[in-house]
Design a protein around this motif. Sequence first.
Motif, short mmCIF file in Angstrom:
data_model
loop_
_atom_site.label_atom_id
_atom_site.label_comp_id
_atom_site.label_asym_id
_atom_site.label_seq_id
_atom_site.Cartn_x
_atom_site.Cartn_y
_atom_site.Cartn_z
N GLN A 179 19.03 -15.19 -30.97
CA GLN A 179 19.75 -15.44 -32.21
C GLN A 179 21.24 -15.11 -32.04
OE1 GLN A 179 19.30 -14.55 -36.92
NE2 GLN A 179 19.26 -12.71 -35.66
N ASP A 180 21.55 -14.04 -31.36
CA ASP A 180 22.95 -13.65 -31.22
C ASP A 180 23.73 -14.66 -30.41
OD1 ASP A 180 24.69 -11.52 -32.14
OD2 ASP A 180 25.04 -11.08 -30.02
N ARG A 181 23.12 -15.20 -29.35
CA ARG A 181 23.79 -16.26 -28.58
C ARG A 181 23.97 -17.50 -29.45
NH1 ARG A 181 20.13 -14.42 -24.55
NH2 ARG A 181 18.71 -16.15 -25.04
N TRP A 182 22.93 -17.83 -30.20
CA TRP A 182 23.00 -18.99 -31.09
C TRP A 182 24.10 -18.81 -32.13
CZ3 TRP A 182 22.17 -18.66 -36.38
CH2 TRP A 182 22.08 -19.87 -37.08
N LEU A 183 24.24 -17.60 -32.67
CA LEU A 183 25.26 -17.35 -33.69
C LEU A 183 26.65 -17.63 -33.14
CD1 LEU A 183 26.15 -16.39 -36.48
CD2 LEU A 183 26.05 -14.03 -35.62
N ASP A 184 26.92 -17.19 -31.92
CA ASP A 184 28.23 -17.48 -31.33
C ASP A 184 28.47 -18.98 -31.21
OD1 ASP A 184 29.51 -15.06 -31.06
OD2 ASP A 184 28.84 -14.69 -29.01
N SER A 185 27.43 -19.71 -30.83
CA SER A 185 27.60 -21.16 -30.71
C SER A 185 27.85 -21.80 -32.06
CB SER A 185 26.37 -21.78 -30.04
OG SER A 185 25.23 -21.72 -30.89
N GLU A 186 27.25 -21.25 -33.12
CA GLU A 186 27.47 -21.79 -34.46
C GLU A 186 28.84 -21.43 -35.01
OE1 GLU A 186 25.43 -23.78 -36.32
OE2 GLU A 186 24.15 -23.93 -34.55
N PRO A 211 33.23 -1.63 -45.35
CA PRO A 211 32.85 -1.85 -43.94
C PRO A 211 32.88 -0.57 -43.12
CG PRO A 211 35.02 -2.77 -44.41
CD PRO A 211 34.42 -2.40 -45.72
N ASN A 212 33.58 0.45 -43.61
CA ASN A 212 33.69 1.70 -42.86
C ASN A 212 32.71 2.78 -43.32
OD1 ASN A 212 35.87 0.91 -41.10
ND2 ASN A 212 37.20 0.99 -42.90
N GLU A 213 31.81 2.45 -44.25
CA GLU A 213 30.82 3.43 -44.68
C GLU A 213 29.86 3.74 -43.54
OE1 GLU A 213 29.34 1.12 -47.90
OE2 GLU A 213 27.69 0.22 -46.75
N SER A 214 29.12 4.82 -43.68
CA SER A 214 28.19 5.22 -42.63
C SER A 214 26.99 4.28 -42.58
CB SER A 214 27.74 6.66 -42.85
OG SER A 214 27.07 6.76 -44.10
N SER A 215 26.19 4.40 -41.53
CA SER A 215 24.95 3.64 -41.44
C SER A 215 23.95 4.18 -42.46
CB SER A 215 24.37 3.75 -40.03
OG SER A 215 25.28 3.29 -39.06
N VAL A 224 26.92 -2.35 -35.38
CA VAL A 224 26.41 -3.72 -35.47
C VAL A 224 27.20 -4.50 -36.51
CG1 VAL A 224 24.40 -5.13 -36.07
CG2 VAL A 224 24.11 -3.03 -34.72
N ARG A 225 27.41 -3.87 -37.68
CA ARG A 225 28.10 -4.58 -38.77
C ARG A 225 29.53 -4.95 -38.39
NH1 ARG A 225 29.41 0.47 -42.06
NH2 ARG A 225 27.17 0.54 -42.38
N LEU A 226 30.24 -4.00 -37.77
CA LEU A 226 31.64 -4.25 -37.43
C LEU A 226 31.76 -5.35 -36.39
CD1 LEU A 226 33.09 -0.63 -37.40
CD2 LEU A 226 33.38 -2.40 -39.16
N ASN A 227 30.83 -5.39 -35.46
CA ASN A 227 30.83 -6.46 -34.46
C ASN A 227 30.62 -7.82 -35.12
OD1 ASN A 227 28.87 -8.30 -32.69
ND2 ASN A 227 30.21 -7.20 -31.28
N LEU A 228 29.63 -7.90 -36.02
CA LEU A 228 29.35 -9.16 -36.70
C LEU A 228 30.50 -9.58 -37.60
CD1 LEU A 228 25.59 -8.67 -37.64
CD2 LEU A 228 26.51 -10.41 -36.10
N LEU A 229 31.03 -8.64 -38.36
CA LEU A 229 32.11 -8.97 -39.29
C LEU A 229 33.35 -9.46 -38.56
CD1 LEU A 229 31.70 -5.97 -41.74
CD2 LEU A 229 31.49 -8.38 -42.37
N GLU A 230 33.66 -8.85 -37.43
CA GLU A 230 34.83 -9.29 -36.67
C GLU A 230 34.63 -10.71 -36.14
OE1 GLU A 230 38.53 -9.52 -35.12
OE2 GLU A 230 37.74 -8.04 -36.54
N ARG A 231 33.44 -10.99 -35.67
CA ARG A 231 33.14 -12.36 -35.20
C ARG A 231 33.21 -13.36 -36.36
NH1 ARG A 231 27.63 -10.80 -32.44
NH2 ARG A 231 27.31 -13.04 -32.08
N MET A 232 32.68 -12.97 -37.51
CA MET A 232 32.75 -13.84 -38.68
C MET A 232 34.21 -14.11 -39.06
SD MET A 232 29.48 -14.22 -39.70
CE MET A 232 27.91 -13.35 -39.64
N SER A 233 35.00 -13.06 -39.07
CA SER A 233 36.40 -13.20 -39.44
C SER A 233 37.13 -14.13 -38.48
CB SER A 233 37.08 -11.82 -39.47
OG SER A 233 38.45 -11.95 -39.78
#
Length: 351
Positions: A179-186, A211-215, A224-233
Motif C-alpha cells: 500500500q505504501d508503494r502504491w500511495l507514492d505512485s498515486e 500534527p504535533n500532538e503525541s501518539s 507515521v503521521r508526519l511522514n504521511l502528511l509531508e508526502r500529502m503536502s
Amino acid sequence: LADTQLGLLPAMRTVQWLRHLRSLISYATCGLKDGRRLIPIPRLGTDNEDMDGDTLLEVEIDLARKAVQAINAMQPKPRFAVICGDLVHAYPEKQAELNASQVQMFKEIFSQVDKEITLVCACGNHDLGDRPTPGSIALWQKRFGDDYFSFWIGRDKYIVLNSQLYKDSSRARAQAQAQDRWLDSELFGDDQEQRRHTTVFSHIPPFIDSPNESSGYFPLAKPVRLNLLERMSQAGVKHWFCGHYHRNAGGTYKDVEVITTGAVGANIATDPNGDRLGLSGMGEITGAEDLSGFRIVRVSSKGISHKYKTLSELLVGAPPLSSTSKPAEATRRASVPASPLRSKLAELTKA
C-alpha cells in the motif's frame, strides 16, 4: 459519513458493569491506580441508558436508515457518498458469526442508497481487526472490494486508504509495504499536473487536533503521521477526511486540512479528566438523531468546503425511505472498483 458501527451500543451495554469495577480499583489503591485508564469504558448516555441490547441495536439500525434517507433526499444528488470505516462493530476473526450478521444488516440498509449515487466504503479497525491479517483483508475484499484504491471525478482525484495498515501492520507487513508503494505512485504519478483537487479518505485520522500532538489510540503514531502528511503536502493534497473518533475534530498540517467526522451511529462525548487522544478520554456514548449525522462536502473550481449536519437537521422535509429493496441488492459491491480508468469512473459518476 463515518462509523455506522452496527452493534457498538449493545456491546457497550454488556460491559457497563466494568465501570463499577474501575471505581473500586481507584478506591482500593487510594487513587494510585487510575481505574479510568485501566478500564476505559464509556457510560451509556441518558438517551440510551435504560435500553436493553436489542433496543440499542434497533437505535443504530434506525440511525443508519435515516442516514440513507438523508443521502437520497439531497438535491442536487451527490456524485458519491463515502463511509470512512467501521461499518460494523464485531471483529471479523474474533467474532466471525456476529460480524457476518452485522455486515448483512449493513448491506441490507445501504443497498437502499439511490443507485445513481456511488457508495464508497473505506475499511476501519473493526472491519479488519486492530491487527489486520491477510485473511481479514481478503474477507473485506470479498465483501466490499479493495481495501485501498483511487478514483477520479473529472479532474479531481480521490484516494482511499487502508489506515489500519499504518496503525498496526505487525501481522500484514507485505500488504502494508504494498500500500505504501502504491500511495507514492498515486501521489507523485504522471497525472499530478492534470489534477484540480486531490483528496484523501481513511478511517483513522493522522491526528485529532494538532500534527504535533503525541501518539495515542485514536490518531496515528506521530512518526507515521508526519511522514504521511509531508508526502500529502508535497503532492498537493488539501483535504484528508477521516472517522474513528466518534466526534468532530481536525486541524491543519501546512496546507493539508484534516477533517474528522462524527459518527452516523453512536457518538462519544469527551471526558475532560481523561486522555483526549486515548480511550480514557471517552465520556458518554449516545445514539441520537441530534448528535449522529454526516458531513456534506462541496467541490468546485474555487476549492472544497464542508459542514457537519446532524440527522435531525438533514431529515427536515426528507421523504421516507422505501422498504422495497430486493434481497439481491444487499450483496452489490459497496465500493468503487479498484484502480479504475477515468472513463470507467466517469460512467459511475455522471451527473
